[in-house]
Design a protein around this motif. Sequence first.
Motif, PDB file in Angstrom:
ATOM      1  N   GLY A  54      -8.360   4.825 -38.254  1.00  0.00           N
ATOM      2  CA  GLY A  54      -8.071   4.232 -39.558  1.00  0.00           C
ATOM      3  C   GLY A  54      -6.614   4.049 -39.873  1.00  0.00           C
ATOM      4  N   LEU A  55      -5.771   4.295 -38.923  1.00  0.00           N
ATOM      5  CA  LEU A  55      -4.349   4.088 -39.156  1.00  0.00           C
ATOM      6  C   LEU A  55      -4.032   2.592 -39.063  1.00  0.00           C
ATOM      7  CD1 LEU A  55      -2.938   7.060 -37.047  1.00  0.00           C
ATOM      8  CD2 LEU A  55      -3.323   6.943 -39.529  1.00  0.00           C
ATOM      9  N   VAL A  56      -3.205   2.105 -40.007  1.00  0.00           N
ATOM     10  CA  VAL A  56      -2.942   0.670 -40.139  1.00  0.00           C
ATOM     11  C   VAL A  56      -1.466   0.389 -39.975  1.00  0.00           C
ATOM     12  CG1 VAL A  56      -3.112  -1.336 -41.655  1.00  0.00           C
ATOM     13  CG2 VAL A  56      -4.902   0.414 -41.707  1.00  0.00           C
ATOM     14  N   THR A  57      -1.173  -0.726 -39.312  1.00  0.00           N
ATOM     15  CA  THR A  57       0.205  -1.208 -39.200  1.00  0.00           C
ATOM     16  C   THR A  57       0.207  -2.717 -39.353  1.00  0.00           C
ATOM     17  OG1 THR A  57       2.215  -1.151 -37.867  1.00  0.00           O
ATOM     18  CG2 THR A  57       0.138  -1.545 -36.706  1.00  0.00           C
ATOM     19  N   HIS A  58       1.366  -3.237 -39.810  1.00  0.00           N
ATOM     20  CA  HIS A  58       1.473  -4.677 -40.083  1.00  0.00           C
ATOM     21  C   HIS A  58       2.654  -5.252 -39.304  1.00  0.00           C
ATOM     22  CE1 HIS A  58      -1.288  -4.176 -43.511  1.00  0.00           C
ATOM     23  NE2 HIS A  58      -0.550  -3.096 -43.830  1.00  0.00           N
ATOM     24  N   CYS A  59       2.493  -6.533 -38.990  1.00  0.00           N
ATOM     25  CA  CYS A  59       3.578  -7.272 -38.341  1.00  0.00           C
ATOM     26  C   CYS A  59       3.546  -8.707 -38.848  1.00  0.00           C
ATOM     27  CB  CYS A  59       3.398  -7.244 -36.813  1.00  0.00           C
ATOM     28  SG  CYS A  59       4.665  -8.200 -35.924  1.00  0.00           S
ATOM     29  N   THR A  60       4.685  -9.189 -39.344  1.00  0.00           N
ATOM     30  CA  THR A  60       4.744 -10.532 -39.941  1.00  0.00           C
ATOM     31  C   THR A  60       5.690 -11.420 -39.152  1.00  0.00           C
ATOM     32  OG1 THR A  60       4.284  -9.666 -42.162  1.00  0.00           O
ATOM     33  CG2 THR A  60       5.297 -11.859 -42.010  1.00  0.00           C
ATOM     34  N   GLN A  61       5.186 -12.618 -38.871  1.00  0.00           N
ATOM     35  CA  GLN A  61       5.978 -13.653 -38.227  1.00  0.00           C
ATOM     36  C   GLN A  61       6.275 -14.727 -39.270  1.00  0.00           C
ATOM     37  OE1 GLN A  61       3.944 -15.915 -35.243  1.00  0.00           O
ATOM     38  NE2 GLN A  61       5.843 -16.660 -34.297  1.00  0.00           N
ATOM     39  N   THR A  62       7.524 -15.122 -39.410  1.00  0.00           N
ATOM     40  CA  THR A  62       7.926 -16.076 -40.442  1.00  0.00           C
ATOM     41  C   THR A  62       8.544 -17.317 -39.799  1.00  0.00           C
ATOM     42  OG1 THR A  62       8.358 -14.296 -42.024  1.00  0.00           O
ATOM     43  CG2 THR A  62       9.323 -16.452 -42.492  1.00  0.00           C
ATOM     44  N   LEU A  63       8.045 -18.485 -40.245  1.00  0.00           N
ATOM     45  CA  LEU A  63       8.640 -19.757 -39.857  1.00  0.00           C
ATOM     46  C   LEU A  63       9.479 -20.265 -41.027  1.00  0.00           C
ATOM     47  CD1 LEU A  63       5.591 -21.593 -38.190  1.00  0.00           C
ATOM     48  CD2 LEU A  63       7.400 -20.281 -37.066  1.00  0.00           C
ATOM     49  N   HIS A  64      10.735 -20.540 -40.794  1.00  0.00           N
ATOM     50  CA  HIS A  64      11.625 -21.058 -41.828  1.00  0.00           C
ATOM     51  C   HIS A  64      11.716 -22.584 -41.662  1.00  0.00           C
ATOM     52  CE1 HIS A  64      13.021 -17.057 -43.075  1.00  0.00           C
ATOM     53  NE2 HIS A  64      12.948 -16.732 -41.779  1.00  0.00           N
ATOM     54  N   TYR A  65      11.259 -23.292 -42.699  1.00  0.00           N
ATOM     55  CA  TYR A  65      11.255 -24.758 -42.662  1.00  0.00           C
ATOM     56  C   TYR A  65      12.484 -25.290 -43.387  1.00  0.00           C
ATOM     57  CZ  TYR A  65       6.559 -25.255 -40.730  1.00  0.00           C
ATOM     58  OH  TYR A  65       5.474 -25.240 -39.899  1.00  0.00           O
ATOM     59  N   LEU A  66      13.199 -26.157 -42.720  1.00  0.00           N
ATOM     60  CA  LEU A  66      14.389 -26.782 -43.286  1.00  0.00           C
ATOM     61  C   LEU A  66      14.047 -28.176 -43.793  1.00  0.00           C
ATOM     62  CD1 LEU A  66      16.974 -25.804 -40.500  1.00  0.00           C
ATOM     63  CD2 LEU A  66      16.409 -24.555 -42.603  1.00  0.00           C
ATOM     64  N   ARG A  67      14.555 -28.509 -44.976  1.00  0.00           N
ATOM     65  CA  ARG A  67      14.296 -29.819 -45.546  1.00  0.00           C
ATOM     66  C   ARG A  67      15.075 -30.917 -44.821  1.00  0.00           C
ATOM     67  NH1 ARG A  67      14.540 -29.430 -52.118  1.00  0.00           N
ATOM     68  NH2 ARG A  67      12.748 -28.056 -52.446  1.00  0.00           N
ATOM     69  N   LEU A  68      14.401 -32.060 -44.699  1.00  0.00           N
ATOM     70  CA  LEU A  68      15.039 -33.270 -44.183  1.00  0.00           C
ATOM     71  C   LEU A  68      14.602 -34.440 -45.050  1.00  0.00           C
ATOM     72  CD1 LEU A  68      14.595 -33.023 -40.304  1.00  0.00           C
ATOM     73  CD2 LEU A  68      16.693 -32.687 -41.619  1.00  0.00           C
ATOM     74  N   HIS A  69      15.518 -35.344 -45.329  1.00  0.00           N
ATOM     75  CA  HIS A  69      15.165 -36.544 -46.066  1.00  0.00           C
ATOM     76  C   HIS A  69      14.862 -37.647 -45.054  1.00  0.00           C
ATOM     77  CE1 HIS A  69      16.172 -34.535 -49.701  1.00  0.00           C
ATOM     78  NE2 HIS A  69      17.476 -34.479 -49.454  1.00  0.00           N
ATOM     79  N   THR A  70      13.628 -37.671 -44.608  1.00  0.00           N
ATOM     80  CA  THR A  70      13.260 -38.589 -43.533  1.00  0.00           C
ATOM     81  C   THR A  70      12.634 -39.882 -44.042  1.00  0.00           C
ATOM     82  OG1 THR A  70      11.117 -37.469 -43.334  1.00  0.00           O
ATOM     83  CG2 THR A  70      12.906 -36.715 -41.903  1.00  0.00           C
ATOM     84  N   PHE A  71      12.154 -39.904 -45.300  1.00  0.00           N
ATOM     85  CA  PHE A  71      11.505 -41.116 -45.793  1.00  0.00           C
ATOM     86  C   PHE A  71      12.561 -42.154 -46.177  1.00  0.00           C
ATOM     87  CE2 PHE A  71       9.773 -43.738 -49.253  1.00  0.00           C
ATOM     88  CZ  PHE A  71       8.693 -44.287 -48.593  1.00  0.00           C
ATOM     89  N   ASP A  72      12.372 -43.360 -45.671  1.00  0.00           N
ATOM     90  CA  ASP A  72      13.297 -44.456 -45.957  1.00  0.00           C
ATOM     91  C   ASP A  72      12.480 -45.676 -46.367  1.00  0.00           C
ATOM     92  OD1 ASP A  72      15.243 -46.354 -46.139  1.00  0.00           O
ATOM     93  OD2 ASP A  72      15.802 -46.318 -44.019  1.00  0.00           O
ATOM     94  N   GLY A  73      12.471 -45.970 -47.664  1.00  0.00           N
ATOM     95  CA  GLY A  73      11.674 -47.083 -48.164  1.00  0.00           C
ATOM     96  C   GLY A  73      12.183 -48.446 -47.768  1.00  0.00           C
ATOM     97  N   THR A  74      13.392 -48.538 -47.218  1.00  0.00           N
ATOM     98  CA  THR A  74      13.891 -49.822 -46.739  1.00  0.00           C
ATOM     99  C   THR A  74      13.377 -50.147 -45.342  1.00  0.00           C
ATOM    100  OG1 THR A  74      15.908 -48.831 -45.832  1.00  0.00           O
ATOM    101  CG2 THR A  74      15.978 -49.550 -48.131  1.00  0.00           C
ATOM    102  N   ASP A  75      12.734 -49.162 -44.718  1.00  0.00           N
ATOM    103  CA  ASP A  75      12.148 -49.350 -43.397  1.00  0.00           C
ATOM    104  C   ASP A  75      10.708 -49.837 -43.584  1.00  0.00           C
ATOM    105  OD1 ASP A  75      11.203 -49.291 -40.836  1.00  0.00           O
ATOM    106  OD2 ASP A  75      11.578 -47.149 -40.511  1.00  0.00           O
ATOM    107  N   THR A  76      10.411 -51.054 -43.124  1.00  0.00           N
ATOM    108  CA  THR A  76       9.074 -51.617 -43.329  1.00  0.00           C
ATOM    109  C   THR A  76       7.992 -50.843 -42.573  1.00  0.00           C
ATOM    110  OG1 THR A  76       9.479 -53.193 -41.520  1.00  0.00           O
ATOM    111  CG2 THR A  76       9.952 -53.925 -43.769  1.00  0.00           C
ATOM    112  N   ALA A  77       8.398 -50.024 -41.628  1.00  0.00           N
ATOM    113  CA  ALA A  77       7.412 -49.188 -40.948  1.00  0.00           C
ATOM    114  C   ALA A  77       6.994 -48.007 -41.822  1.00  0.00           C
ATOM    115  CB  ALA A  77       7.973 -48.689 -39.612  1.00  0.00           C
TER     116      ALA A  77
END
Length: 300
Positions: A54-77
Motif C-alpha cells: 500500500g505504499l504510494v509514490t508519484h512521478c510527474t512528467q511535464t511538457l512545456h508548450y511555447l506559443r507561436l503566432h503561426t496563423f496568417d490570414g493573408t495566406d490563402t492556404a
Amino acid sequence: VFCGTDADDLFAGGSPLISDNCGIATVDTAFLDLRDPCGGGEYRRTFTVTDRHGLVTHCTQTLHYLRLHTFDGTDTAQLRWPSHKTVYACRIDLDSIQAGAPVIVEDGCALVVVTKRDEVYQFSMGGVCAKVLRYWQVIDWCRYDPLFTPNPRIPENGYYAFVQEIKVIDTLPPQIFGVQDTVIGIQVPGCGPGLVNLPPVQAEDCGSTTALTFRYEVDYDHNGVTDRSGTGRDASGLFPPGRHLVWFFAVDSCHNEGSLQVLVEVVDAKAPNAIAMYGVSSSLAQMPAGAMVSVTARLF
C-alpha cells in the motif's frame, strides 16, 4: 515543445522505470491539461505507483508548450474568403441566403473567431431586387491587441476583413386568391348603381403573407376602360347592373407583381310591385290564347 505539437505522439511508447523490493501492485496514469486557448502552457502526465503493502509514490512528467503566432490570414492556404455571389431567392431572407463562409485552416496556436454583419440595399435594376454587402471579420485572438496603435484592425495585429457582395434575384410574383367570379343581386330604385360588397383578397409570396402591397382596378361593363381604382385588398363599392371586370394586384418586396382577374355580374334583384287602383274596372274578353283585359293607359 511548440504549441500545436501532439502530446499523444510525445507520450507514445514512454513509460517510467519502476522497481520495488516488495513488488508492484498497480500503476495508474493521470493527465492534466493546463494549456490556454492559444496553445501555450503545460501538459502533465502523472504516474501513481502502489506496491503490495500500500505504499504510494508519484512521478510527474511535464511538457512545456511555447506559443507561436503561426496563423496568417493573408495566406490563402490558411484563410480563403467566399466569392461574390448571385443568388436566386424567394424574397429576401438573410438567414436563408447561402453564399458561403470563410474557410479557415488553423493549428493549436491560434484562436480564430469569425463574425459577419449585413447591409441590405433594395432596388430594381437588371433583374436584381437587392444587394447585400456582407462584412466578414476574422480575428486571431491569440494575436489581436485592441489597443494596438495607430490602428488595431490590420493583418499584422491578427485582424482580417472582407466585404462580400451578394446580388439577390427574385422573379416569382405573389399568388392572389380569395375572390372568384360571382353574380350579385342589388335592390335599388330605377335599376341604378348599388353597393356591392366583395371579400378582400389574400396573397401568398414564397409561403409568407407579409410585406405585400395591394391595389385594384374596376372596369364597369367590361369594355377595357378603368373606371375606378384604389389601394388595398377590398374593391367593394357602387356597381351598376351589368358585367364588370375587377383586377386585383399584389406586389412583393422585389417588385414582382401578381394579378387576379374576377368577373362580377350585378343583376337587379328588386321584384316589380303590383298596385291595385280603386275604381278601375274592365271586362274580360275570351281570346283563343286565353282571357284578356284591356285598360286605357291614361287612367294611370
